[in-house]
Design a protein around this motif. Structure first.
Motif, PDB file in Angstrom:
ATOM      1  N   LEU A 157      50.453  48.397  34.970  1.00  0.00           N
ATOM      2  CA  LEU A 157      51.716  48.233  35.679  1.00  0.00           C
ATOM      3  C   LEU A 157      52.765  47.724  34.696  1.00  0.00           C
ATOM      4  O   LEU A 157      52.556  46.716  34.022  1.00  0.00           O
ATOM      5  CB  LEU A 157      51.572  47.251  36.838  1.00  0.00           C
ATOM      6  N   THR A 158      53.871  48.429  34.607  1.00  0.00           N
ATOM      7  CA  THR A 158      55.009  48.026  33.784  1.00  0.00           C
ATOM      8  C   THR A 158      56.209  47.857  34.695  1.00  0.00           C
ATOM      9  O   THR A 158      56.458  48.708  35.560  1.00  0.00           O
ATOM     10  CB  THR A 158      55.315  49.085  32.717  1.00  0.00           C
ATOM     11  N   TYR A 159      56.936  46.772  34.539  1.00  0.00           N
ATOM     12  CA  TYR A 159      58.053  46.519  35.441  1.00  0.00           C
ATOM     13  C   TYR A 159      59.207  45.855  34.697  1.00  0.00           C
ATOM     14  O   TYR A 159      59.027  45.261  33.626  1.00  0.00           O
ATOM     15  CB  TYR A 159      57.618  45.631  36.610  1.00  0.00           C
ATOM     16  N   PHE A 160      60.396  45.969  35.272  1.00  0.00           N
ATOM     17  CA  PHE A 160      61.577  45.324  34.702  1.00  0.00           C
ATOM     18  C   PHE A 160      62.537  44.983  35.837  1.00  0.00           C
ATOM     19  O   PHE A 160      62.492  45.554  36.931  1.00  0.00           O
ATOM     20  CB  PHE A 160      62.270  46.230  33.687  1.00  0.00           C
ATOM     21  N   ASN A 161      63.417  44.036  35.558  1.00  0.00           N
ATOM     22  CA  ASN A 161      64.454  43.659  36.505  1.00  0.00           C
ATOM     23  C   ASN A 161      65.645  43.130  35.730  1.00  0.00           C
ATOM     24  O   ASN A 161      65.473  42.402  34.743  1.00  0.00           O
ATOM     25  CB  ASN A 161      63.949  42.600  37.491  1.00  0.00           C
ATOM     26  N   TYR A 207      54.192  43.476  31.709  1.00  0.00           N
ATOM     27  CA  TYR A 207      53.131  44.490  31.637  1.00  0.00           C
ATOM     28  C   TYR A 207      51.824  43.842  32.035  1.00  0.00           C
ATOM     29  O   TYR A 207      51.537  42.698  31.633  1.00  0.00           O
ATOM     30  CB  TYR A 207      53.034  45.057  30.219  1.00  0.00           C
ATOM     31  N   SER A 208      51.041  44.535  32.839  1.00  0.00           N
ATOM     32  CA  SER A 208      49.712  44.033  33.189  1.00  0.00           C
ATOM     33  C   SER A 208      48.717  45.180  33.149  1.00  0.00           C
ATOM     34  O   SER A 208      49.061  46.336  33.437  1.00  0.00           O
ATOM     35  CB  SER A 208      49.725  43.388  34.584  1.00  0.00           C
ATOM     36  N   GLN A 209      47.512  44.824  32.797  1.00  0.00           N
ATOM     37  CA  GLN A 209      46.428  45.808  32.756  1.00  0.00           C
ATOM     38  C   GLN A 209      45.191  45.211  33.401  1.00  0.00           C
ATOM     39  O   GLN A 209      44.720  44.153  32.989  1.00  0.00           O
ATOM     40  CB  GLN A 209      46.113  46.238  31.327  1.00  0.00           C
ATOM     41  N   GLN A 210      44.703  45.879  34.432  1.00  0.00           N
ATOM     42  CA  GLN A 210      43.450  45.493  35.060  1.00  0.00           C
ATOM     43  C   GLN A 210      42.344  46.326  34.419  1.00  0.00           C
ATOM     44  O   GLN A 210      42.263  47.538  34.629  1.00  0.00           O
ATOM     45  CB  GLN A 210      43.505  45.735  36.570  1.00  0.00           C
ATOM     46  N   PHE A 211      41.515  45.678  33.649  1.00  0.00           N
ATOM     47  CA  PHE A 211      40.455  46.412  32.946  1.00  0.00           C
ATOM     48  C   PHE A 211      39.418  46.952  33.929  1.00  0.00           C
ATOM     49  O   PHE A 211      38.832  48.000  33.689  1.00  0.00           O
ATOM     50  CB  PHE A 211      39.804  45.498  31.908  1.00  0.00           C
ATOM     51  N   ASP A 212      39.203  46.235  35.019  1.00  0.00           N
ATOM     52  CA  ASP A 212      38.341  46.693  36.107  1.00  0.00           C
ATOM     53  C   ASP A 212      39.056  46.393  37.418  1.00  0.00           C
ATOM     54  O   ASP A 212      39.578  45.288  37.603  1.00  0.00           O
ATOM     55  CB  ASP A 212      36.984  45.979  36.091  1.00  0.00           C
ATOM     56  N   TYR A 213      39.077  47.361  38.323  1.00  0.00           N
ATOM     57  CA  TYR A 213      39.723  47.136  39.607  1.00  0.00           C
ATOM     58  C   TYR A 213      39.010  47.943  40.692  1.00  0.00           C
ATOM     59  O   TYR A 213      38.286  48.915  40.415  1.00  0.00           O
ATOM     60  CB  TYR A 213      41.207  47.502  39.552  1.00  0.00           C
ATOM     61  N   LEU A 259      31.712  47.697  48.092  1.00  0.00           N
ATOM     62  CA  LEU A 259      30.901  47.859  46.891  1.00  0.00           C
ATOM     63  C   LEU A 259      29.477  47.370  47.140  1.00  0.00           C
ATOM     64  O   LEU A 259      29.233  46.546  48.027  1.00  0.00           O
ATOM     65  CB  LEU A 259      31.518  47.073  45.736  1.00  0.00           C
ATOM     66  N   LYS A 260      28.569  47.850  46.353  1.00  0.00           N
ATOM     67  CA  LYS A 260      27.175  47.425  46.500  1.00  0.00           C
ATOM     68  C   LYS A 260      26.929  46.045  45.908  1.00  0.00           C
ATOM     69  O   LYS A 260      25.939  45.389  46.230  1.00  0.00           O
ATOM     70  CB  LYS A 260      26.250  48.451  45.829  1.00  0.00           C
ATOM     71  N   GLU A 261      27.801  45.604  45.020  1.00  0.00           N
ATOM     72  CA  GLU A 261      27.720  44.263  44.451  1.00  0.00           C
ATOM     73  C   GLU A 261      29.131  43.779  44.149  1.00  0.00           C
ATOM     74  O   GLU A 261      30.081  44.573  44.137  1.00  0.00           O
ATOM     75  CB  GLU A 261      26.864  44.251  43.185  1.00  0.00           C
ATOM     76  N   ASN A 262      29.273  42.486  43.918  1.00  0.00           N
ATOM     77  CA  ASN A 262      30.592  41.912  43.662  1.00  0.00           C
ATOM     78  C   ASN A 262      30.796  41.776  42.158  1.00  0.00           C
ATOM     79  O   ASN A 262      30.225  40.894  41.512  1.00  0.00           O
ATOM     80  CB  ASN A 262      30.709  40.543  44.341  1.00  0.00           C
ATOM     81  N   PRO A 263      31.624  42.631  41.542  1.00  0.00           N
ATOM     82  CA  PRO A 263      31.755  42.624  40.084  1.00  0.00           C
ATOM     83  C   PRO A 263      32.788  41.599  39.613  1.00  0.00           C
ATOM     84  O   PRO A 263      33.600  41.092  40.384  1.00  0.00           O
ATOM     85  CB  PRO A 263      32.228  44.046  39.783  1.00  0.00           C
ATOM     86  N   VAL A 264      32.759  41.319  38.321  1.00  0.00           N
ATOM     87  CA  VAL A 264      33.791  40.511  37.678  1.00  0.00           C
ATOM     88  C   VAL A 264      34.975  41.417  37.374  1.00  0.00           C
ATOM     89  O   VAL A 264      34.825  42.493  36.795  1.00  0.00           O
ATOM     90  CB  VAL A 264      33.266  39.866  36.381  1.00  0.00           C
ATOM     91  N   LEU A 265      36.155  40.984  37.772  1.00  0.00           N
ATOM     92  CA  LEU A 265      37.381  41.744  37.563  1.00  0.00           C
ATOM     93  C   LEU A 265      38.253  40.990  36.571  1.00  0.00           C
ATOM     94  O   LEU A 265      38.631  39.849  36.821  1.00  0.00           O
ATOM     95  CB  LEU A 265      38.134  41.927  38.885  1.00  0.00           C
ATOM     96  N   ASP A 266      38.537  41.612  35.429  1.00  0.00           N
ATOM     97  CA  ASP A 266      39.355  40.937  34.430  1.00  0.00           C
ATOM     98  C   ASP A 266      40.652  41.689  34.204  1.00  0.00           C
ATOM     99  O   ASP A 266      40.729  42.909  34.380  1.00  0.00           O
ATOM    100  CB  ASP A 266      38.592  40.736  33.113  1.00  0.00           C
ATOM    101  N   ALA A 267      41.684  40.933  33.831  1.00  0.00           N
ATOM    102  CA  ALA A 267      43.012  41.519  33.693  1.00  0.00           C
ATOM    103  C   ALA A 267      43.808  40.757  32.649  1.00  0.00           C
ATOM    104  O   ALA A 267      43.557  39.578  32.376  1.00  0.00           O
ATOM    105  CB  ALA A 267      43.739  41.505  35.036  1.00  0.00           C
ATOM    106  N   PHE A 268      44.788  41.449  32.084  1.00  0.00           N
ATOM    107  CA  PHE A 268      45.691  40.881  31.077  1.00  0.00           C
ATOM    108  C   PHE A 268      47.120  41.003  31.598  1.00  0.00           C
ATOM    109  O   PHE A 268      47.513  42.039  32.162  1.00  0.00           O
ATOM    110  CB  PHE A 268      45.539  41.633  29.755  1.00  0.00           C
TER     111      PHE A 268
END
Length: 897
Positions: free
Chosen positions: A717-721, A687-693, A655-664
């Motif tokens: 990403l949704t997962y179960f076990n 369940y997880s969601q990466q708003f920026d990746y 990348l041209k710059e290092n961005p902030v990556l946020d996730a839930f």
């Protein structure tokens, strides 16, 4: 005078009543069982309406328990045990003393994989479960890992990772002392099982002795105790075997140890070329990896990996395709010259050579990008590794400890790849070196009975140069824009300098408040300096050298991070709530030495988290966690301004710059029963969601791939076990049913096309049965289905199944045998028909003496020479065939002393 006597009389009467009510009101009793004295039984005293809370006690060695200072009223006594059936007894306390006699009923219990009777399972303390090793030995076990595979509730992965229930253990100790930390695999995969008497499972374990009972720990550790005749003397084992069909393979190993009170030694030597890797999964040993340990900094700090080429075989024994020649020598010791000083030393030298042979056919078909590549690769990796670790623990006072841990590592790797790509042969070489120095100085001070301060400083330096060369130009028209003719190039190489230096310090306060609720707070400051230099060169037949302008990097990447963290746990009898937060101020600087000026940024990063634990009933609990994270990439490869060669004709820029990556993230785990119950079930999902990746923009060409990293939004990403473990008395064995799956949605991009939505789904279902028959025969059977699906405009899938059937038999007191069978099935693919593979391994052991045995083994009896699988990726599907080790019959001898 009479007035004084009256006042004294009233005072004496009051004191007598007070004493009788609060000092001499007792509930005491004795707990018995039909065949044993139940020691360590937890006894809960609960008021009838719950208004008075609850108290608990434990029975002593004679089965006695006692409650004092109890007010009159109605109560319920609850007797809980892992080896006996729970019992509730209602009582009414109206007199000064109530004496009880309680008899518990023994119950056969089950852990996760093996049926267990109460005599096999002993609670030696509130947080300790003790198991007698001899109750789990069936005669075929060689190492500690073989023993642990038979113990209930323990899961051992292919690389040796140990889990109790669903938690990975912290360490494996011997006689209370730890040598390897989370690098315990070096011990468990090599230490002979013969001197082991008991295996102890330590729950709520604390690595720091001052934090015991203070920190809110859910860590688990194992401790191995030795037989009395094996303590304070040299014991060990020698294994030697050689193949008779064909006459070219061998295996030799020697273990030697002496565990005394003040000194402990463990020595290991091994050499083999029969496919067994001597060092498996030792990253935990080399790198700093204790994320849940108070006072830790510098976790996962290392140089990024580059030009890695290793076989990838899903759900398949890697030993079958590993053509190797491994040698290992390790010396480890613990010395206690004084009561307040302990010195630990760990060191090993390892020389290994691993080869694999792979043929692959890859089909690319996205929009108008369509082509097929064919490769034949014979790859050999030769490593020489040296590693040493020293730990000093000094107690300047009763409530303080100074700890120093220093590690030094030196790795030299030389890789050679003989590649035929679309009919063009080439020879590539890769030379790697990694010099690692990692030092931690820590000071622990116990401020009060329930308050501890841990302060640490860490320094890390790693230098990892890589030199790549290939004697054939394979990149088509990639460099024609710079006037470089492909047919004139004879040699290609890339030189890489890859460095990191780290300084970090932290102070963390861990305490419990007046109600016993744990609290922790920390402040940390870290400085990370990374340097990455790379240059790609081409040379023509006349000796002229070219350096393409966009394939050259000189990058310095600096980060200064200040972090504040706090966590508090509020507890009630059935509920725990733990909110936490980490606030970071991150100052980062990217200095491209080919650019006019540096890029600097200051970012405030917040990461809150909340965990809730709800004990739904005596055998069930629900744990859930929700978090929001803000991070920035620490990988220099993610921010490279120009292209670097990463192997397999692939070039990548950052990348041209290092961005902030946020996730839930949100997840939940429901556990029904315990690892010692007949029915044990774990259900989990999240369940997880990466708003920026960070994703890829790919330029696909039959001769090369050129990838640019780009920023995408909303990866989910949704997962179960689900795991169900149940002991069936009618067939005397454990049945385990497991199902898991995950569904991911994200994007990639092919150059010249809009972003392409990708959906991947992986589902797996397995059912297995392990017998615990008391006769001479035991069996294990398992059936597994695996389905992988990828949708990128079209739908592709790979379906495979696996069936296992193993038989262990004791033919006589001196003869044991085993037969292991694995059947793999792959459904029909585009380039290959439906395929079946049957692998059978046989062993026969003859015990000359109690501690000496001869062994005949046969592996790959049906002499399967190749194994083919299909692999899905974002841009293509490939069929890969690996050459397998031939049938081999070996004769060997094992001696324990």
């Amino acid at each position: 005078m009479n007035g004084s006597m009256v006042r004294i009389s009233f005072l004496l009467l009051f004191l007598i009543q007070f004493s009788q009510s609060y000092c001499q009101t007792l509930i005491r009793g004795k707990v018995t069982a039909p065949s044993s004295t139940p020691a360590g039984i937890r006894v809960n005293l609960v008021t009838e309406n719950g208004s008075g809370g609850s108290h608990y006690s434990f029975t002593d060695a004679k089965g006695l328990f006692l409650f004092s200072g109890v007010s009159h009223g109605n109560y319920t006594l609850i007797f809980q045990s892992l080896a006996y059936k729970s019992l509730n007894r209602s009582i009414h306390l109206s007199s000064d003393t109530l004496e009880l006699s309680i008899e518990l009923e023994e119950s056969r219990i089950q852990l996760q994989e093996v049926y267990v009777a109460p005599k096999k399972f002993i609670r030696a303390g509130r947080d300790t479960i003790e198991l007698d090793a001899k109750n789990y030995l069936q005669g075929e076990e060689r190492t500690v890992e073989d023993l642990l595979r038979k113990i209930p509730g323990m899961q051992i992965s292919e690389n040796g990772t140990i889990k109790v229930g669903n938690k990975e253990i912290e360490k494996v100790m011997v006689e209370g002392d730890d040598l390897f930390g989370k690098g315990y695999k070096l011990l468990t995969q090599n230490l002979t099982v013969h001197p082991i008497e008991k295996v102890q499972v330590l729950q709520r374990y604390s690595n720091n002795k001052h934090l015991k009972g203070v920190e809110h720990s859910e860590k688990i550790a194992l401790n191995l105790t030795l037989k009395s005749e094996s303590k304070s003397q040299w014991v060990g084992s020698i294994d030697a075997s050689a193949s008779v069909i064909p006459i070219e393979f061998y295996n030799a190993q020697a273990n030697l140890m002496n565990f005394g009170k003040k000194t402990k030694y463990y020595l290991l030597g091994s050499a083999n070329n029969n496919g067994l890797e001597t060092l498996r999964g030792i990253d935990h040993l080399i790198l700093s990896q204790d994320p849940n340990e108070p006072g830790q900094v510098g976790l996962q700090v290392s140089t990024p990996s580059l030009l890695e080429n290793k076989p990838s075989l899903n759900e398949f024994d890697p030993q079958r395709s590993n053509f190797n020649n491994d040698k290992l020598l390790s010396f480890n010791g613990i010395f206690s010259p004084r009561k307040d000083l302990k010195i630990k030393w760990l060191g090993f030298a390892n020389s290994k050579k691993n080869s694999f042979v792979r043929q692959s056919l890859s089909e690319y078909a996205i929009e108008d990008v369509k082509f097929t590549n064919q490769e034949d690769l014979h790859y050999t990796n030769s490593d020489i590794n040296y590693f040493s670790k020293m730990e000093l623990q000094y107690d300047p006072g009763k409530n303080s400890t100074i700890t120093y841990i220093g590690t030094l590592g030196n790795i030299k790797a030389n890789d050679i790849g003989e590649l035929t790509f679309n009919g063009i042969g080439s020879l590539e070489t890769i030379k790697k070196r990694s010099l690692l120095s990692n030092h931690l100085l820590s000071y622990t001070q116990k401020l009060a009975e329930r308050a501890v301060l841990v302060s640490s400083f860490r320094w890390i330096r790693q230098h990892s140069p890589i030199n790549y060369a290939v004697d054939q130009y394979l990149y088509g028209d990639l460099f024609e824009a710079e006037g470089i003719k492909a047919d004139s190039i004879k040699n290609v190489w890339q030189d890489t300098e890859n460095n990191v230096e780290y300084y970090g310090m932290i102070s963390e306060l861990v305490k419990r408040d007046a109600k016993g609720n744990p609290f922790s707070a920390s402040i940390a400051h870290e400085i990370t300096l990374r340097g990455f230099n790379s240059a790609f060169y081409l040379m023509n037949g006349s000796g002229e050298t070219y350096r393409p302008k966009d394939f050259f990097n000189r990058l310095n990447f600096e980060e200064r991070n200040t972090a504040l963290s706090a966590q508090y746990t509020w507890k009630s009898p059935r509920l725990e709530l733990t909110p936490s937060i980490t606030a970071r101020l991150l100052h980062s600087t990217l200095q491209d030495k080919l650019a006019p000026q540096a890029q600097s940024s200051i970012n405030k990063l917040w990461s809150p988290k909340a965990t809730i634990l709800w004990r739904t009933h005596s055998k069930g609990e629900l744990r859930s966690e929700v978090s929001y994270q803000m991070n920035m990439s620490q990988n220099a490869l993610d921010v490279l301004p120009n292209f670097v060669y990463k192997g397999n004709r692939t070039f990548s820029s950052g990348l041209k710059e290092n961005p902030v990556l946020d996730a839930f993230h949100i997840n939940a785990v429901y556990t029904l029963g315990k690892m010692t119950d007949k029915l044990y079930t774990i259900l989990s999902g999240g369940y997880s969601q990466q708003f920026d990746y960070i994703g890829q923009q790919q330029e696909l060409n039959p001769d090369y791939n050129r990838n640019n990293l780009v920023l995408f939004k909303n990866r989910t990403l949704t997962y179960f076990n689900a795991q169900l473990n149940y002991f069936v008395a009618g067939i005397k064995g454990n049945i385990r049913l497991t199902g898991d799956g995950q569904l991911a949605n994200y994007q990639t991009q092919i150059k010249g096309l809009p972003p392409l939505p990708i959906q991947t789904a992986v589902y797996q279902l397995s059912l297995d049965y392990r017998s615990v028959w008391e006769g001479p025969i035991n069996i294990f059977t398992g059936l597994q289905f695996h389905n992988s699906i990828l949708r990128n405009g079209s739908t592709r899938s790979v379906v495979q199944s696996k069936f296992e059937a193993n038989i262990n038999a004791r033919l006589s007191k001196k003869i044991r045998t085993s037969l292991k069978n694995e059947l793999y099935r792959f459904e029909k693919g585009q380039y290959n028909p439906s395929q079946y593979y049957l692998f059978s391994d046989f062993s026969l052991q003859y015990f000359i003496l109690k501690k000496m045995q001869l062994e005949l083994t046969a592996k790959n009896i049906f002499n399967i020479d190749t194994f083919t699988q299909s692999v899905l990726s974002d841009s293509h599907q490939s069929t890969q065939s690996y050459a397998l080790r031939p049938r081999q019959v070996m004769l060997g001898i094992n001696l324990s002393f």
